[in-house]
Enzyme design. Structure first.
Site, PDB file in Angstrom:
ATOM      1  CG  ASN A  78      -1.884  -1.182   1.189  1.00 48.92           C
ATOM      2  OD1 ASN A  78      -2.057  -1.799   0.145  1.00 48.92           O
ATOM      3  ND2 ASN A  78      -2.479  -1.511   2.309  1.00 48.92           N
ATOM      4  CG  HIS A 100       3.916  -1.702  -4.774  1.00 51.16           C
ATOM      5  ND1 HIS A 100       2.746  -2.407  -4.941  1.00 51.16           N
ATOM      6  CD2 HIS A 100       4.912  -2.585  -5.098  1.00 51.16           C
ATOM      7  CE1 HIS A 100       3.013  -3.646  -5.332  1.00 51.16           C
ATOM      8  NE2 HIS A 100       4.315  -3.779  -5.425  1.00 51.16           N
ATOM      9  CB  CYS A 105      12.268  20.011  -9.176  1.00 52.68           C
ATOM     10  SG  CYS A 105      13.848  20.204  -8.340  1.00 52.68           S
ATOM     11  CB  CYS A 161      16.139  21.813 -11.167  1.00 53.29           C
ATOM     12  SG  CYS A 161      15.218  20.323 -11.609  1.00 53.29           S
ATOM     13  CB  THR A 178      -2.363  -8.892  -1.089  1.00 53.88           C
ATOM     14  OG1 THR A 178      -1.825  -8.824  -2.418  1.00 53.88           O
ATOM     15  CG2 THR A 178      -1.795 -10.093  -0.359  1.00 53.88           C
ATOM     16  CB  SER A 179      -5.702  -9.947  -5.552  1.00 54.38           C
ATOM     17  OG  SER A 179      -4.803  -9.027  -6.126  1.00 54.38           O
ATOM     18  N   PRO A 210     -11.361 -11.994   2.655  1.00 50.95           N
ATOM     19  CG  PRO A 210     -12.736 -10.172   2.129  1.00 50.95           C
ATOM     20  CD  PRO A 210     -11.376 -10.528   2.631  1.00 50.95           C
ATOM     21  CB  ALA A 242      -8.134  -6.639   7.852  1.00 50.41           C
TER      22      ALA A 242
HETATM   23  N1  APR Z   1     -10.000  -7.437   4.668  1.00 52.62           N
HETATM   24  C1  APR Z   1      -9.084  -8.241   4.042  1.00 52.62           C
HETATM   25  N2  APR Z   1      -9.009  -8.346   2.701  1.00 52.62           N
HETATM   26  C2  APR Z   1      -9.874  -7.631   1.944  1.00 52.62           C
HETATM   27  C3  APR Z   1     -10.839  -6.785   2.529  1.00 52.62           C
HETATM   28  C4  APR Z   1     -10.887  -6.704   3.949  1.00 52.62           C
HETATM   29  N3  APR Z   1     -11.769  -5.932   4.590  1.00 52.62           N
HETATM   30  N4  APR Z   1     -11.557  -6.210   1.516  1.00 52.62           N
HETATM   31  C5  APR Z   1     -11.040  -6.671   0.379  1.00 52.62           C
HETATM   32  N5  APR Z   1     -10.024  -7.536   0.606  1.00 52.62           N
HETATM   33  C6  APR Z   1      -9.180  -8.248  -0.353  1.00 52.62           C
HETATM   34  C7  APR Z   1      -9.827  -8.605  -1.676  1.00 52.62           C
HETATM   35  O1  APR Z   1     -10.543  -9.845  -1.571  1.00 52.62           O
HETATM   36  C8  APR Z   1      -8.600  -8.726  -2.600  1.00 52.62           C
HETATM   37  O2  APR Z   1      -8.083 -10.052  -2.565  1.00 52.62           O
HETATM   38  O3  APR Z   1      -8.122  -7.388  -0.706  1.00 52.62           O
HETATM   39  C9  APR Z   1      -7.584  -7.802  -1.954  1.00 52.62           C
HETATM   40  C10 APR Z   1      -7.239  -6.570  -2.764  1.00 52.62           C
HETATM   41  O4  APR Z   1      -6.611  -6.963  -3.944  1.00 52.62           O
HETATM   42  P1  APR Z   1      -6.060  -5.891  -4.994  1.00 52.62           P
HETATM   43  O5  APR Z   1      -7.071  -4.812  -5.236  1.00 52.62           O
HETATM   44  O6  APR Z   1      -5.546  -6.620  -6.175  1.00 52.62           O
HETATM   45  O7  APR Z   1      -4.854  -5.178  -4.176  1.00 52.62           O
HETATM   46  P2  APR Z   1      -3.350  -5.625  -3.982  1.00 52.62           P
HETATM   47  O8  APR Z   1      -3.209  -7.109  -3.928  1.00 52.62           O
HETATM   48  O9  APR Z   1      -2.829  -4.839  -2.835  1.00 52.62           O
HETATM   49  O10 APR Z   1      -2.683  -5.078  -5.308  1.00 52.62           O
HETATM   50  C11 APR Z   1      -1.292  -5.165  -5.469  1.00 52.62           C
HETATM   51  O11 APR Z   1      -1.345  -3.937  -7.525  1.00 52.62           O
HETATM   52  O12 APR Z   1      -2.226  -2.177  -8.745  1.00 52.62           O
HETATM   53  C12 APR Z   1      -1.118  -2.615  -8.044  1.00 52.62           C
HETATM   54  O13 APR Z   1       0.522  -1.337  -7.001  1.00 52.62           O
HETATM   55  C13 APR Z   1      -0.821  -1.722  -6.870  1.00 52.62           C
HETATM   56  O14 APR Z   1      -0.073  -2.303  -4.654  1.00 52.62           O
HETATM   57  C14 APR Z   1      -1.000  -2.626  -5.667  1.00 52.62           C
HETATM   58  C15 APR Z   1      -0.759  -3.990  -6.244  1.00 52.62           C
END
Ligand code: APR
Length: 236
Positions: free
Chosen positions: A98, A115, A143, A145, A183-184, A209, A226
């Site tokens: 994040n 990131h 900047c 510059c 995270t996905s 979830p 979370a």
């Molecule tokens: N608690 C836990 N998980 C949750 C919640 C919650 N309340 N709500 C949603 N999620 C989960 C979703 O099910 C999904 O799997 O959070 C995940 C978010 O996934 P993404 O939107 O793909 O985010 P992320 O994995 O952080 O993306 C990675 O991709 O676009 C780039 O740089 C950007 O840092 C980012 C990276």
């Protein structure tokens, strides 16, 4: 859902590995889920070096909005629990994808930002990076510059900062408890961290979830939010 309470004293190193879902409950949109940012915006126009070179004003407008939205949101109970765990244990690190600074706003220290951050800019001509903590929009887009500043964020196709990667790799390889939250698991190299933790012998737990690309790796999986699951995991 049956959640097993964790005795943090049993683990020498603890890593919380977080993604957009960690901030989702605070109201910050995720990238790929329902209402995700990349459904509304085409990243090729807003989140890559090419876009910034072609139309820096448009890219700054997009990131100003991200900053303004982040400030309307506040850390939730899950963020607070991570801070509490850190206060009660000598070796706790957050490795986050994040860029919104929400962990730090909850008082968490020792945060590795894979990131980058929307609260920093850099001048590629002069080669410096600095914080821009103005309340809302970036304080400056250029900047002294004369060059355009650049949000200090890893955009699509960017290399990650090698020093940050090294720190994250070392921390994860040496942890004994690895908790992934929200995270996905589709963006690399971060997506490789659950496997790195697993093969280094850590107990791996997922809080999300929805199932993700890396879910099969985990020893335990909690399909919940979370803010609900973390307080029950740590009894704090
Ligand atoms: N608690 C836990 N998980 C949750 C919640 C919650 N309340 N709500 C949603 N999620 C989960 C979703 O099910 C999904 O799997 O959070 C995940 C978010 O996934 P993404 O939107 O793909 O985010 P992320 O994995 O952080 O993306 C990675 O991709 O676009 C780039 O740089 C950007 O840092 C980012 C990276």
């Amino acid at each position: 859902m049956d959640i097993k309470a964790i005795d943090i004293g049993k683990y020498k190193g603890i890593v919380f590995f977080t993604g957009a879902g960690m901030s989702a409950e605070s109201g910050v949109p995720t990238y790929r889920g329902q209402g995700g940012i990349w459904h509304e915006y085409n990243w090729q126009e807003y989140a890559c070096q090419e876009a910034w070179k072609t139309n820096p004003e448009k890219v700054f407008d997009f990131h100003d909005l991200r900053r303004e939205e982040a400030l309307k949101c506040f850390p939730h109970k899950g963020h607070e629990i991570i801070t509490d765990v850190q206060d009660s244990h000598p070796n706790v690190t957050v490795v986050t994808q994040n860029i919104d600074g929400m962990h730090q706003r909850a008082g968490t220290e020792n945060v590795i930002e894979l990131h980058g951050s929307i609260w920093r800019v850099r001048c590629e001509r002069e080669g410096w990076v600095k914080e821009d903590l103005a309340e809302g929009s970036f304080e400056n887009r250029k900047c002294d510059c004369g060059a355009w500043l650049r949000p200090d964020i890893i955009w699509f196709s960017d290399m990650l900062n090698q020093e940050v990667l090294k720190q994250a790799d070392e921390t994860i390889s040496n942890c004994e408890l690895f908790i992934s939250i929200g995270t996905s698991g589709v963006v690399w190299p971060a997506a490789g961290y659950p496997q790195l933790a697993k093969s280094s012998g850590a107990l791996c737990i997922e809080v999300n979830p929805e199932p993700g690309e890396q879910s099969y790796i985990y020893d335990s999986v909690y399909r919940g939010n979370a803010g609900d699951v973390l307080p029950r995991m740590f009894n704090m």
